[in-house]
Design a protein around this motif. Structure first.
Motif, short mmCIF file in Angstrom:
data_model
loop_
_atom_site.label_atom_id
_atom_site.label_comp_id
_atom_site.label_asym_id
_atom_site.label_seq_id
_atom_site.Cartn_x
_atom_site.Cartn_y
_atom_site.Cartn_z
N VAL A 156 0.88 -1.17 0.00
CA VAL A 156 0.00 0.00 0.00
C VAL A 156 0.92 1.22 0.00
O VAL A 156 1.87 1.28 0.76
N ALA A 157 0.62 2.16 -0.88
CA ALA A 157 1.43 3.37 -0.97
C ALA A 157 0.52 4.59 -0.98
O ALA A 157 -0.60 4.53 -1.47
N VAL B 140 5.64 8.28 -4.31
CA VAL B 140 4.83 7.52 -3.35
C VAL B 140 5.62 7.23 -2.08
O VAL B 140 6.84 7.12 -2.11
N ASP B 141 4.89 7.09 -0.99
CA ASP B 141 5.44 6.65 0.29
C ASP B 141 4.92 5.23 0.50
O ASP B 141 3.71 5.02 0.62
N ALA C 127 -6.03 1.15 5.39
CA ALA C 127 -4.83 0.37 5.03
C ALA C 127 -3.60 1.26 5.10
O ALA C 127 -3.65 2.44 4.80
N ARG C 128 -2.49 0.69 5.50
CA ARG C 128 -1.23 1.42 5.61
C ARG C 128 -0.11 0.63 4.98
O ARG C 128 -0.12 -0.60 4.98
N GLY C 129 0.88 1.32 4.46
CA GLY C 129 2.06 0.67 3.90
C GLY C 129 2.84 -0.01 5.01
O GLY C 129 2.97 0.52 6.10
N ARG C 130 3.33 -1.21 4.74
CA ARG C 130 4.10 -1.97 5.72
C ARG C 130 5.21 -2.71 5.02
O ARG C 130 5.15 -2.97 3.84
#
Length: 143
Positions: free
Chosen positions: A20-21, A40-41, A105-108
């Motif tokens: 997820v970004a 993107v992060d 949702a979060r980037g991991r």
């Protein structure tokens, strides 16, 4: 290519690093007809992705959106810079759809273990809590 030739096994799927970004910047690549430069992060770092989606998206509308990216593609040197991933989309020439997870949702970082069961969504989808979180976000086409 037949459907049978396109089938991958679970080990091959586990090699794809989906994240997820959050789009933190997007701008036109003035010298290109179709490219946008998207920053993107992905939760652990920031990346630049060049995407052939100019004409379908207003760059300012993309900032802040959550998307899904393939994070482990080999960086590709392009005339305008280096693309460090690929964003997931679907559609055709008249309409594009950006794959977009739910807002929670979060980037991991990617999980490095095998799934406890081949069908375990918690183990397979390491970028969001559930495969049901991935939804299609309709983006307007250019007129």
């Amino acid at each position: 290519m037949s459907n049978e030739e396109n089938i991958i096994n679970i080990d091959q799927f586990m090699n794809v690093d989906l994240r997820v970004a959050k789009i933190i910047d997007a701008k036109d690549v003035e010298e290109a007809d179709k490219l946008l430069e998207i920053r993107v992060d992905i939760g652990t770092e920031e990346r630049t992705i060049f995407a052939g989606i100019k004409g379908y998206y207003d760059p300012s509308d993309l900032i802040g959106k959550l998307i899904v990216v393939v994070a482990n593609l080999k960086p590709r040197k392009m005339r305008f810079g280096i693309s460090e991933g690929m964003l997931l989309m679907t559609g055709d020439e008249s309409q594009l759809y950006l794959l977009s997870p739910d807002s929670g949702a979060r980037g991991r970082a990617r999980r490095r273990r095998r799934p406890c069961r081949p069908w375990c969504s918690r183990c397979l989808l390491y970028t969001s809590p559930s495969p049901r979180d991935a939804t299609l976000s309709r983006m307007p086409s250019s007129a």
